[in-house]
Scaffold this active site. Sequence first.
Site, PDB file in Angstrom:
ATOM      1  N   SER A   1     -25.355 -18.369   2.389  1.00 37.25           N
ATOM      2  CA  SER A   1     -26.380 -17.459   1.867  1.00 37.25           C
ATOM      3  C   SER A   1     -27.733 -17.622   2.571  1.00 37.25           C
ATOM      4  O   SER A   1     -28.105 -18.731   2.964  1.00 37.25           O
ATOM      5  CB  SER A   1     -26.573 -17.751   0.371  1.00 37.25           C
ATOM      6  OG  SER A   1     -27.759 -17.191  -0.097  1.00 37.25           O
TER       7      SER A   1
ATOM      8  N   GLN B   1     -25.027 -14.934   5.856  1.00 36.08           N
ATOM      9  CA  GLN B   1     -25.391 -13.730   5.093  1.00 36.08           C
ATOM     10  C   GLN B   1     -26.883 -13.491   5.250  1.00 36.08           C
ATOM     11  O   GLN B   1     -27.681 -14.428   5.247  1.00 36.08           O
ATOM     12  CB  GLN B   1     -25.015 -13.940   3.616  1.00 36.08           C
ATOM     13  CG  GLN B   1     -25.428 -12.811   2.691  1.00 36.08           C
ATOM     14  CD  GLN B   1     -26.782 -13.050   2.063  1.00 36.08           C
ATOM     15  OE1 GLN B   1     -27.164 -14.193   1.828  1.00 36.08           O
ATOM     16  NE2 GLN B   1     -27.516 -11.975   1.794  1.00 36.08           N
TER      17      GLN B   1
ATOM     18  N   TYR C   1     -30.310 -11.157   4.023  1.00 33.34           N
ATOM     19  CA  TYR C   1     -30.992 -10.123   3.241  1.00 33.34           C
ATOM     20  C   TYR C   1     -31.957  -9.411   4.174  1.00 33.34           C
ATOM     21  O   TYR C   1     -32.676 -10.062   4.948  1.00 33.34           O
ATOM     22  CB  TYR C   1     -31.747 -10.745   2.062  1.00 33.34           C
ATOM     23  CG  TYR C   1     -30.862 -11.035   0.877  1.00 33.34           C
ATOM     24  CD1 TYR C   1     -30.149 -10.021   0.261  1.00 33.34           C
ATOM     25  CD2 TYR C   1     -30.741 -12.323   0.373  1.00 33.34           C
ATOM     26  CE1 TYR C   1     -29.325 -10.289  -0.823  1.00 33.34           C
ATOM     27  CE2 TYR C   1     -29.921 -12.597  -0.719  1.00 33.34           C
ATOM     28  CZ  TYR C   1     -29.223 -11.560  -1.310  1.00 33.34           C
ATOM     29  OH  TYR C   1     -28.410 -11.817  -2.376  1.00 33.34           O
TER      30      TYR C   1
ATOM     31  N   THR D   1     -26.312  -7.951   3.470  1.00 28.04           N
ATOM     32  CA  THR D   1     -26.094  -7.556   2.071  1.00 28.04           C
ATOM     33  C   THR D   1     -26.998  -6.384   1.726  1.00 28.04           C
ATOM     34  O   THR D   1     -28.225  -6.478   1.831  1.00 28.04           O
ATOM     35  CB  THR D   1     -26.379  -8.753   1.134  1.00 28.04           C
ATOM     36  OG1 THR D   1     -25.501  -9.816   1.487  1.00 28.04           O
ATOM     37  CG2 THR D   1     -26.160  -8.373  -0.321  1.00 28.04           C
TER      38      THR D   1
ATOM     39  N   LYS E   1     -22.000  -6.018   3.712  1.00 25.71           N
ATOM     40  CA  LYS E   1     -21.563  -6.542   2.403  1.00 25.71           C
ATOM     41  C   LYS E   1     -22.188  -5.731   1.274  1.00 25.71           C
ATOM     42  O   LYS E   1     -23.421  -5.601   1.222  1.00 25.71           O
ATOM     43  CB  LYS E   1     -21.987  -8.011   2.270  1.00 25.71           C
ATOM     44  CG  LYS E   1     -21.654  -8.628   0.919  1.00 25.71           C
ATOM     45  CD  LYS E   1     -22.001 -10.123   0.902  1.00 25.71           C
ATOM     46  CE  LYS E   1     -21.472 -10.831  -0.337  1.00 25.71           C
ATOM     47  NZ  LYS E   1     -22.360 -10.753  -1.484  1.00 25.71           N
TER      48      LYS E   1
ATOM     49  N   HIS F   1     -21.581  -7.618  -5.690  1.00 26.71           N
ATOM     50  CA  HIS F   1     -22.408  -8.815  -5.833  1.00 26.71           C
ATOM     51  C   HIS F   1     -21.969  -9.639  -7.060  1.00 26.71           C
ATOM     52  O   HIS F   1     -22.776 -10.258  -7.744  1.00 26.71           O
ATOM     53  CB  HIS F   1     -23.881  -8.413  -5.970  1.00 26.71           C
ATOM     54  CG  HIS F   1     -24.834  -9.328  -5.252  1.00 26.71           C
ATOM     55  ND1 HIS F   1     -25.514  -8.961  -4.117  1.00 26.71           N
ATOM     56  CD2 HIS F   1     -25.255 -10.594  -5.516  1.00 26.71           C
ATOM     57  CE1 HIS F   1     -26.304  -9.952  -3.732  1.00 26.71           C
ATOM     58  NE2 HIS F   1     -26.155 -10.953  -4.561  1.00 26.71           N
TER      59      HIS F   1
HETATM   60  C1  LIG Z   1     -25.357 -17.344  -8.427  1.00 30.65           C
HETATM   61  C2  LIG Z   1     -24.991 -16.352  -7.365  1.00 30.65           C
HETATM   62  C3  LIG Z   1     -25.778 -16.240  -6.251  1.00 30.65           C
HETATM   63  C4  LIG Z   1     -25.441 -15.338  -5.248  1.00 30.65           C
HETATM   64  N1  LIG Z   1     -26.209 -15.290  -4.128  1.00 30.65           N
HETATM   65  C5  LIG Z   1     -25.879 -14.409  -3.158  1.00 30.65           C
HETATM   66  C6  LIG Z   1     -26.647 -14.355  -1.965  1.00 30.65           C
HETATM   67  O1  LIG Z   1     -27.589 -15.105  -1.772  1.00 30.65           O
HETATM   68  N2  LIG Z   1     -26.294 -13.419  -1.041  1.00 30.65           N
HETATM   69  C7  LIG Z   1     -25.240 -12.570  -1.228  1.00 30.65           C
HETATM   70  O2  LIG Z   1     -24.963 -11.737  -0.365  1.00 30.65           O
HETATM   71  N3  LIG Z   1     -24.475 -12.632  -2.326  1.00 30.65           N
HETATM   72  C8  LIG Z   1     -24.778 -13.523  -3.282  1.00 30.65           C
HETATM   73  N4  LIG Z   1     -23.989 -13.595  -4.399  1.00 30.65           N
HETATM   74  C9  LIG Z   1     -22.783 -12.750  -4.514  1.00 30.65           C
HETATM   75  C10 LIG Z   1     -21.568 -13.452  -3.926  1.00 30.65           C
HETATM   76  O3  LIG Z   1     -21.654 -13.537  -2.535  1.00 30.65           O
HETATM   77  C11 LIG Z   1     -20.261 -12.713  -4.277  1.00 30.65           C
HETATM   78  O4  LIG Z   1     -20.410 -11.361  -3.917  1.00 30.65           O
HETATM   79  C12 LIG Z   1     -19.870 -12.836  -5.747  1.00 30.65           C
HETATM   80  O5  LIG Z   1     -20.253 -14.064  -6.291  1.00 30.65           O
HETATM   81  C13 LIG Z   1     -18.367 -12.674  -5.904  1.00 30.65           C
HETATM   82  O6  LIG Z   1     -18.000 -12.606  -7.241  1.00 30.65           O
HETATM   83  P1  LIG Z   1     -17.447 -13.863  -8.103  1.00 30.65           P
HETATM   84  O7  LIG Z   1     -18.617 -14.755  -8.339  1.00 30.65           O
HETATM   85  O8  LIG Z   1     -16.964 -13.189  -9.339  1.00 30.65           O
HETATM   86  O9  LIG Z   1     -16.367 -14.525  -7.314  1.00 30.65           O
HETATM   87  C14 LIG Z   1     -24.306 -14.504  -5.401  1.00 30.65           C
HETATM   88  C15 LIG Z   1     -23.496 -14.648  -6.528  1.00 30.65           C
HETATM   89  C16 LIG Z   1     -23.808 -15.560  -7.499  1.00 30.65           C
HETATM   90  C17 LIG Z   1     -22.905 -15.704  -8.690  1.00 30.65           C
END
Ligand SMILES: Cc1cc2nc3c(=O)[nH]c(=O)nc-3n(C[C@H](O)[C@H](O)[C@H](O)COP(=O)(O)O)c2cc1C
Length: 403
Positions: free
Chosen positions: A144, A165, A167, A193, A262, A286
């Site tokens: 991330s 990844q 932003y 993303t 993404k 997400h």
């Molecule tokens: C606490 C948390 C932080 C996340 N941070 C990011 C991030 O910094 N960048 C991003 O592209 N997705 C982020 N995501 C999304 C994840 O990459 C992913 O799409 C998602 O967690 C998948 O679903 P799941 O948690 O049900 O497996 C985050 C998800 C969570 C739960």
Amino acid sequence: MTHRREFLKYLAASPLLTNYSAFAQEVEETLGQRLTNPRDVINVFEMEAVARENIPPAHLGYLNTGVDGDITLRANRDGFTRYQIKPRRLVDVSETDTKVNILGSEASSPIFICPVGSQGAYHPEAELGTARAARAKGHHMVLSTQSSTAVEAVAEARGAPIWHQLYPTTRWEYTVAMLQRAEAAGCTTVCLTIDLPGGRNTETQSIMMREDNRTCTDCHRGQSKPIFDGLNMQGVGLNNPALTWDVIGRMKEVTNMNVVIKGIEVGVDAALAVDNGADAVWVSNHGGRATETGRASIECLPEVAAAVNGRVPIIIDGGFRRGTDIYKALALGASAVGIGRPYCWGLGAFGQAGVERVLDLLNRELLITMTGSGTPTLESITSNAIHDVGHRVPRGTLGRDLL
Ligand SMILES: Cc1cc2nc3c(=O)[nH]c(=O)nc-3n(C[C@H](O)[C@H](O)[C@H](O)COP(=O)(O)O)c2cc1C
């Protein structure tokens, strides 16, 4: 601890916290504190229960919740009930193969590590624990932008090229600086993303933060994340609401990394991503933290697969907690499947060993599904293996509730 347990019980019983399964709640009450060895944890739901013992409420609130009323968060799980597996029999399944190669990145399994920010909030090993587990088990990892640990250190701990990844910040030169830093650290692909142009309305998280009476500044000392080192982020937004599809071409002008998009949820956007030069598309909402529509990630996959029509690989995440869930996505056209919260529960519960256990559990379940369905290789898992019921099946009518 009693107070915390009482509070969790209250939350689980109330409509405030709809994302915690009755099963995990039961596990917490009966086993939670007794599961002290990762090998004794039998599925990712139990891992969540153990993680709940360790992770402070505000951090757990950040990790587990969605947006508004958590509708998409729950839909991501319920969506899987719409698809049923059609097993074939008397196929030689004595040899199995789950190896994948996506955009040149080889892995032992199609299950990969999603970018989840701030992993220091779950365990002191943070992203290094995750990377070491990914290395031990041969899994692919995406880091991330918001990681607690510098990309160079994580890439070294993983010991093979990771993806980064990104932003899309409101300052293009900063976006370029981050891209180039990731590339210099050895990342081979950047995942842009695009699903949060308007921020997030995090109600359940806010409710859980109220329970946490620690001082926030003890953890958050105004420091910014390592990827922003040397960049003055004052007044710079992480998500640029002015972004349009030409961003892919602009990124390709300043990096040699593959560009993956993404946060795709509809077929027409998947086609636009490919037309504009994306090297792969990533179906994601997400983890239920972006659009509050109630459409499950898995339900978006068929139309995306139809629009992409084999031109580039498709990867997906959102609510994957079982080998059967992963199998369904592979059958519907995904080349790899990401997990977010499950490995963070492993990290929060036991550090690196917990992440390894989560990967082992999901790989084992996937292999059981593959052999049990007469599809011993990833190539053999096609749309013939899936029946679309056409609607979700209410979970109350299914077996033991696993969220
Ligand atoms: C606490 C948390 C932080 C996340 N941070 C990011 C991030 O910094 N960048 C991003 O592209 N997705 C982020 N995501 C999304 C994840 O990459 C992913 O799409 C998602 O967690 C998948 O679903 P799941 O948690 O049900 O497996 C985050 C998800 C969570 C739960």
